[in-house]
Design a protein around this motif. Structure first.
Motif, mmCIF file in Angstrom:
data_model
loop_
_atom_site.group_PDB
_atom_site.id
_atom_site.type_symbol
_atom_site.label_atom_id
_atom_site.label_comp_id
_atom_site.label_asym_id
_atom_site.label_seq_id
_atom_site.Cartn_x
_atom_site.Cartn_y
_atom_site.Cartn_z
ATOM 1 N N UNK A 91 0.824 -1.200 0.000
ATOM 2 C CA UNK A 91 0.000 0.000 0.000
ATOM 3 C C UNK A 91 0.860 1.252 0.000
ATOM 4 N N UNK A 92 0.355 2.287 -0.621
ATOM 5 C CA UNK A 92 1.045 3.564 -0.575
ATOM 6 C C UNK A 92 0.519 4.308 0.636
ATOM 7 N N UNK A 93 1.356 4.560 1.563
ATOM 8 C CA UNK A 93 0.947 5.248 2.790
ATOM 9 C C UNK A 93 1.178 6.733 2.637
ATOM 10 N N UNK A 94 0.187 7.491 2.997
ATOM 11 C CA UNK A 94 0.345 8.934 2.947
ATOM 12 C C UNK A 94 1.070 9.385 4.212
ATOM 13 N N UNK A 95 1.388 10.639 4.219
ATOM 14 C CA UNK A 95 2.138 11.162 5.359
ATOM 15 C C UNK A 95 1.279 11.144 6.622
ATOM 16 N N UNK A 96 1.928 11.135 7.748
ATOM 17 C CA UNK A 96 1.227 11.157 9.016
ATOM 18 C C UNK A 96 0.439 12.446 9.212
ATOM 19 N N UNK A 97 0.881 13.520 8.540
ATOM 20 C CA UNK A 97 0.182 14.803 8.666
ATOM 21 C C UNK A 97 -1.224 14.718 8.086
ATOM 22 N N UNK A 98 -1.399 14.016 6.980
ATOM 23 C CA UNK A 98 -2.722 13.891 6.364
ATOM 24 C C UNK A 98 -3.668 13.135 7.291
ATOM 25 N N UNK A 99 -3.167 12.075 7.917
ATOM 26 C CA UNK A 99 -3.992 11.328 8.872
ATOM 27 C C UNK A 99 -4.388 12.227 10.037
ATOM 28 N N UNK A 100 -3.429 12.975 10.548
ATOM 29 C CA UNK A 100 -3.670 13.829 11.712
ATOM 30 C C UNK A 100 -4.635 14.977 11.387
ATOM 31 N N UNK A 101 -4.464 15.632 10.242
ATOM 32 C CA UNK A 101 -5.340 16.735 9.859
ATOM 33 C C UNK A 101 -6.766 16.231 9.667
ATOM 34 N N UNK A 102 -6.885 15.102 8.986
ATOM 35 C CA UNK A 102 -8.214 14.540 8.753
ATOM 36 C C UNK A 102 -8.874 14.121 10.069
ATOM 37 N N UNK A 103 -8.106 13.510 10.955
ATOM 38 C CA UNK A 103 -8.634 13.101 12.261
ATOM 39 C C UNK A 103 -9.008 14.311 13.112
ATOM 40 N N UNK A 104 -8.182 15.354 13.071
ATOM 41 C CA UNK A 104 -8.457 16.551 13.874
ATOM 42 C C UNK A 104 -9.736 17.241 13.411
ATOM 43 N N UNK A 105 -9.899 17.392 12.108
ATOM 44 C CA UNK A 105 -11.109 18.034 11.598
ATOM 45 C C UNK A 105 -12.353 17.221 11.906
ATOM 46 N N UNK A 106 -12.248 15.908 11.754
ATOM 47 C CA UNK A 106 -13.387 15.040 12.035
ATOM 48 C C UNK A 106 -13.690 15.026 13.533
ATOM 49 N N UNK A 107 -12.661 15.006 14.359
ATOM 50 C CA UNK A 107 -12.856 15.065 15.805
ATOM 51 C C UNK A 107 -13.460 16.386 16.246
ATOM 52 N N UNK A 108 -13.072 17.462 15.575
ATOM 53 C CA UNK A 108 -13.641 18.777 15.888
ATOM 54 C C UNK A 108 -15.134 18.806 15.567
ATOM 55 N N UNK A 109 -15.527 18.156 14.481
ATOM 56 C CA UNK A 109 -16.957 18.078 14.137
ATOM 57 C C UNK A 109 -17.721 17.295 15.207
ATOM 58 N N UNK A 110 -17.133 16.205 15.703
ATOM 59 C CA UNK A 110 -17.780 15.423 16.762
ATOM 60 C C UNK A 110 -17.921 16.255 18.034
#
Length: 151
Positions: free
Chosen positions: A20-39
């Protein structure tokens, strides 16, 4: 003149690589932070709705409590997405894209309804989280994405 292969073992391997091509850890963190902020925002709205019932400001108690319960359930689902994004689970990519895509019309509704600051904040968070989630690897059931996902 080239010789034809006699059996399948002599044929060149044309199967795609399963790494698998893994994206950078920053993309995971930004996506998680935005989704967590919505929750978190939904939990705050649920608390405000419940406070309206306690304070006597709600027009109908049943409606306000139902709204609070629905918001808590939605927040739990979105929080699970954020947790799985923090754990780098590619299975959470598609629901994250859908969730953040659905927040865009909500943000325009907030803007046109008089809550411009909240609408713009919702739009920015949704777009940033959506773009970050686009770079995440897609789910491949043949890959080890660790079956212990929370989803």
């Amino acid at each position: 003149m080239t010789r034809k292969p006699r059996n399948a073992s002599e044929l060149p391997d044309r199967t795609p690589s399963r790494t698998p091509t893994r994206s950078s850890g920053a993309a995971w963190l930004v996506s998680a932070a935005g989704t967590g902020l919505a929750a978190l925002a939904m939990l705050v709205m649920a608390a405000m709705s419940a406070y309206g019932v306690i304070n006597g400001e709600a027009s109908t108690t049943t409606r306000a409590l139902t709204e609070a319960a629905v918001l808590v359930v939605l927040a739990a689902g979105v929080a699970l997405l954020a947790i799985n994004l923090l754990r780098h689970k590619s299975l959470a990519k598609t629901p994250t894209l859908l969730w953040n895509g659905m927040l865009v019309p909500v943000s325009f509704s907030l803007i046109s309804g008089g809550a411009k600051l909240f609408g713009v904040a919702t739009l920015v968070v949704a777009v940033v989280s959506f773009v970050a989630a686009l770079t995440l690897p897609r789910f491949d059931p043949d890959e080890d994405d660790e079956a212990d996902a929370v989803l």
